[in-house]
Design a protein around this motif. Sequence first.
Motif, PDB file in Angstrom:
ATOM      1  N   ARG A 299      -5.160   6.398   0.470  1.00 26.36           N
ATOM      2  CA  ARG A 299      -4.528   5.205  -0.109  1.00 26.36           C
ATOM      3  C   ARG A 299      -4.724   5.206  -1.618  1.00 26.36           C
ATOM      4  N   LEU A 300      -3.646   5.064  -2.356  1.00 25.85           N
ATOM      5  CA  LEU A 300      -3.751   5.054  -3.815  1.00 25.85           C
ATOM      6  C   LEU A 300      -4.628   3.888  -4.255  1.00 25.85           C
ATOM      7  N   GLY A 301      -5.515   4.192  -5.186  1.00 28.50           N
ATOM      8  CA  GLY A 301      -6.481   3.210  -5.641  1.00 28.50           C
ATOM      9  C   GLY A 301      -7.859   3.439  -5.072  1.00 28.50           C
TER      10      GLY A 301
ATOM     11  N   THR B 147       0.829  -1.202   0.000  1.00 29.73           N
ATOM     12  CA  THR B 147       0.000   0.000   0.000  1.00 29.73           C
ATOM     13  C   THR B 147       0.867   1.257   0.000  1.00 29.73           C
ATOM     14  N   ALA B 148       0.393   2.259  -0.708  1.00 33.18           N
ATOM     15  CA  ALA B 148       1.016   3.586  -0.708  1.00 33.18           C
ATOM     16  C   ALA B 148      -0.064   4.594  -0.343  1.00 33.18           C
TER      17      ALA B 148
ATOM     18  N   ALA C  65      -7.767  15.373  -7.762  1.00 30.55           N
ATOM     19  CA  ALA C  65      -7.768  16.244  -6.587  1.00 30.55           C
ATOM     20  C   ALA C  65      -6.481  16.081  -5.794  1.00 30.55           C
ATOM     21  N   LEU C  66      -5.980  14.850  -5.707  1.00 35.55           N
ATOM     22  CA  LEU C  66      -4.769  14.581  -4.942  1.00 35.55           C
ATOM     23  C   LEU C  66      -3.550  15.249  -5.570  1.00 35.55           C
ATOM     24  N   LYS C  67      -3.442  15.187  -6.888  1.00 35.56           N
ATOM     25  CA  LYS C  67      -2.266  15.723  -7.572  1.00 35.56           C
ATOM     26  C   LYS C  67      -2.140  17.226  -7.407  1.00 35.56           C
TER      27      LYS C  67
END
Length: 269
Positions: A77-79, A70-71, A85-87
């Motif tokens: 959590r990615l995915g 997990t990242a 929005a995150l970028k």
Amino acid sequence: MSTDSLSSAPPAPVLEFDAVDFVRSSRPILREVSFTVRAGEHWALIGPNGAGKSTILSICGATAHPTRGTATVLGHRLGTVDLRALKHSIGHVNPRHPLSSPLTVFEVVLTGETGSNDLVPRWSPEPAVLARAEELITALGLRPIRDAVWPNLSQGERGRALIARALLPDPEILLLDEPTTGLDVAARERFLRTVDDLHHTHPDLATVLVTHHLEELPVSTTHAMLIGDGRLLAAGDAADVLTTENVSAAFDYPIEISRHDGRWQARAV
């Protein structure tokens, strides 16, 4: 909970990797990589060519997902999160920025708001965005070349413009991908001084700088991780990680490490 215990709490994590594997075309690129970056920390990501640095940076920037493990980026959590929005909360400085249009420095900085390489057609920046761009241009010493066009800029000028571009949306994480590539010694030192100043003016900003040259680390570097053959060999306080033994193991070559006036040096032995 008491005020004292709140004040002693560690800064919030902005990046968390837990046993991350990354496989491309059946070839393992990363194996069981785990680390945590917190707000206000300034990390160096170091390793030889092909070690997996760029892949780690891609996951940190939410442009790649782990194959296993997990990242978590900024608590998401990615995915499981809208990447658009995150970028917006992640700044990225890439000296190989793919821009061929004759945009001015001011226009390049404005593209940080839209995350695009060129100005978006029919897009009109809000007054607050324009004011923020002017503020960053001044802060990064770009005022004399504000209206100069990209093809006429030196690599050092481009590097500072790209930092301003990355900072425009006020990100929580700044990723610097071998930012001193192509710079001569004087331009490199000016750029590193800019990064050190940035760490003072943006104390909560977390940064991750990728390089394979220890001489390119800013004085303000607080933490480091060493990558070798897709595995995390060491991670933590820079002084504990960047030792002769650890760096020699990462590069599979005897390298003597020293530090003077806050700057690192590497010498083959």
